[in-house]
Design a protein around this motif. Structure first.
Motif: not given
Length: 103
Positions: A40-41, A46-47, A56-60
């Motif tokens: 994660x930028x 943390x992620x 391309x749905x974004x999740x973590x």
């Protein structure tokens, strides 16, 4: 007969309300393939940022989760080998909490 009916009604109400609250807090993406994994930028410590599917749905994936290693192994397998999994996303956070084999 009336007492028996009330007993059955009470029993069904208790059974229908009980269950695993953790699974009720998840939105499931069934038969999904992870299309990208990157740090994660905004919070790389943390992620991990994960994209699911063509849209391309974004999740973590939280690095602080107790299941981090297991989830990352399955996510990497899905990304590298295009293997589909059932992916459980925590509601209101977009954090992946479970990745399960398809039965």
């Amino acid at each position: 007969m009336k007492a028996w009916s009330y007993f059955l009604l009470l029993f069904f109400m208790i059974v229908s309300c009980s269950g695993n609250s953790n699974s009720q807090n998840l939105t499931w993406y069934n038969n999904s393939v992870i299309s990208n994994i990157e740090k994660d930028p905004e919070k790389p410590e943390e992620f991990e940022r994960v994209s699911i599917g063509i849209s391309a749905q974004v999740f973590y994936i939280s690095k602080k989760s107790s299941d981090y290693k297991t989830i990352m192994e399955k996510a990497s397998l899905s990304f590298q080998k295009s293997k589909a999994f059932n992916i459980g996303i925590e509601k209101n956070t977009n954090i992946i909490r479970q990745i399960n084999e398809i039965k």
